[in-house]
Scaffold this active site. Structure first.
Site, mmCIF file in Angstrom:
data_model
loop_
_atom_site.group_PDB
_atom_site.id
_atom_site.type_symbol
_atom_site.label_atom_id
_atom_site.label_comp_id
_atom_site.label_asym_id
_atom_site.label_seq_id
_atom_site.Cartn_x
_atom_site.Cartn_y
_atom_site.Cartn_z
ATOM 1 C CB CYS A 121 -0.938 0.023 1.205
ATOM 2 S SG CYS A 121 -2.359 1.115 0.943
ATOM 3 C CE LYS A 196 -7.574 -1.640 4.780
ATOM 4 N NZ LYS A 196 -6.190 -1.294 4.438
ATOM 5 C CE LYS A 249 -7.026 -4.051 7.881
ATOM 6 N NZ LYS A 249 -6.026 -3.293 7.190
HETATM 7 C C1 PBG Z 1 -2.940 0.217 5.070
HETATM 8 C C2 PBG Z 1 -3.383 -0.727 6.117
HETATM 9 C C3 PBG Z 1 -4.162 -0.451 7.250
HETATM 10 C C4 PBG Z 1 -4.232 -1.629 7.970
HETATM 11 C C5 PBG Z 1 -3.532 -2.590 7.249
HETATM 12 N N1 PBG Z 1 -3.025 -2.020 6.108
HETATM 13 C C6 PBG Z 1 -4.717 0.808 7.721
HETATM 14 C C7 PBG Z 1 -5.712 1.530 6.927
HETATM 15 O O1 PBG Z 1 -6.242 1.032 5.940
HETATM 16 O O2 PBG Z 1 -5.957 2.674 7.292
HETATM 17 C C8 PBG Z 1 -4.912 -1.801 9.296
HETATM 18 C C9 PBG Z 1 -4.381 -2.903 10.152
HETATM 19 C C10 PBG Z 1 -4.726 -2.794 11.600
HETATM 20 O O3 PBG Z 1 -5.517 -1.934 12.037
HETATM 21 O O4 PBG Z 1 -4.182 -3.614 12.361
HETATM 22 N N2 PBG Z 1 -3.780 0.345 3.975
HETATM 23 ZN ZN ZN Z 2 -3.250 2.163 2.683
#
Ligand code: PBG
Ligand code: ZN
Length: 323
Positions: A121, A196, A249
């Site tokens: 990401c 997600k 997730k």
């Molecule tokens: C980045 C990402 C996030 C998480 C995993 N990859 C944060 C978001 O999307 O803001 C969250 C993981 C967690 O809260 O343990 N895209």
């Molecule tokens: Zn991200």
């Protein structure tokens, strides 16, 4: 009521041996993936205040910590990088000397048997904290895909065992699969964050990974928390594009999605017990309000019972010790 209609469930609950024999759901260390935060510098072990027991680790410390992970029998880690410098395109993420690429090389050399999975990401790498390229405060989809391809290639060249795209742009699985296959990395699996949600449970993670958005939010690419049918379509799309493992997730508040996904698709399914789930449990147990071992096991059992094969959890080392 005739006597034989009076069934006694308690017959099979009368002692631990018999209870264990008929247990439907089990947790094994084999199913666990441990997320870790890698930062620049040396000899660094910064506690994440909202996640007791979790640290930002410099590569030397990461290497040390992974010895424990390997010794506990945990098969896999999921790496998130905190770069020294952030910029508009998140260039550290695709640089051959980027923080994650360095970490992969060190870990694969030291522990060849440890499965190193890398998050893909941009939010930890961009100065604006968004998961893709931004123009006029809008997160761009197709332009971001080109960057993800560069990140995938850099991670593959460094030796990653698996790529986990968490960005939620449309078409990213296809784009990543395509670049990998065209560069002789057809054996690297993709575990995509398929469903997600735009969840408040990522709060502590954003402290840990220092990737909070500087303006706006993630609702234009992550899923609406109210939607379930859409999750099935998101997952189906990732499967069509060639993902190897699907993911839901967060996990604990989304057991219905895990259940539906597992019933609908006969695919390996991972569930991410996210930072907020970890922090809530830690807060309650540190107050003495919940029994730590029991609540951790219960939270994981629920996720497995719903249908998850793999669980990504910050509790992995603790659970490995309980088992
Ligand atoms: C980045 C990402 C996030 C998480 C995993 N990859 C944060 C978001 O999307 O803001 C969250 C993981 C967690 O809260 O343990 N895209
Ligand atoms: Zn991200």
């Amino acid at each position: 009521m005739k006597n034989n209609e009076f069934f006694r469930f308690r017959r099979l609950r009368q002692n631990p041996v018999i209870r264990k024999m008929i247990q439907e759901t089990t947790i094994s260390v084999n199913n666990l993936i441990y997320p870790m935060f890698v930062t620049f510098g040396n000899n660094i072990k910064n506690p994440v205040s909202s996640m007791p027991g979790i640290y930002q680790l410099s590569i030397d410390k990461l290497k040390e910590e992974c010895k424990t992970i390997v010794d506990l029998g945990i098969p896999a880690v999921l790496l998130f990088g905190i770069p020294e410098r952030k910029d508009l395109t998140g260039s550290d993420a695709f640089s051959d000397d980027g923080i994650i690429q360095q970490a992969i090389r060190v870990l694969k050399k030291e522990y060849p048997q440890l499965l190193v999975i890398t998050d893909l990401c941009l939010c930890e790498y961009t100065s604006h904290g968004h998961c893709g390229l931004v123009k006029d405060e809008k997160i761009l989809n197709d332009e971001s895909l080109a960057i993800y391809q560069k990140i995938a290639l850099a991670q593959a060249k460094a030796g990653t065992d698996m790529i986990a795209p968490s960005d939620m742009m449309d078409g990213r699985v296809l784009a990543i699969r395509d670049i990998l296959d065209r560069n002789d990395f057809c054996d690297i699996p993709i575990m995509s964050y398929s469903a997600k949600y735009a969840s408040a449970l990522y709060g502590p993670f954003r402290e840990a990974a220092q990737g909070a958005p500087k303006f706006g939010d993630r609702k234009s690419h992550q899923m609406d928390i109210a939607n379930s049918n859409e999750a099935i379509r998101e997952i189906e799309q990732d499967i069509i594009e060639g993902t190897d493992i699907i993911m839901v997730k967060p996990a604990g508040f989304y057991l219905d999605i895990i259940y539906r996904a597992k019933q609908t698709f006969q695919m390996p399914l991972a569930a991410y017990q996210v930072s907020g789930e970890y922090s809530m449990i830690k807060a309650a147990t540190s107050m003495g309000w919940l029994d730590e071992e029991k609540i951790i096991i219960e939270s994981l059992t629920a996720i497995r019972r719903a249908g998850a094969d793999l669980i990504i959890t910050y509790f992995a080392p603790q659970i490995a010790k309980f088992l």
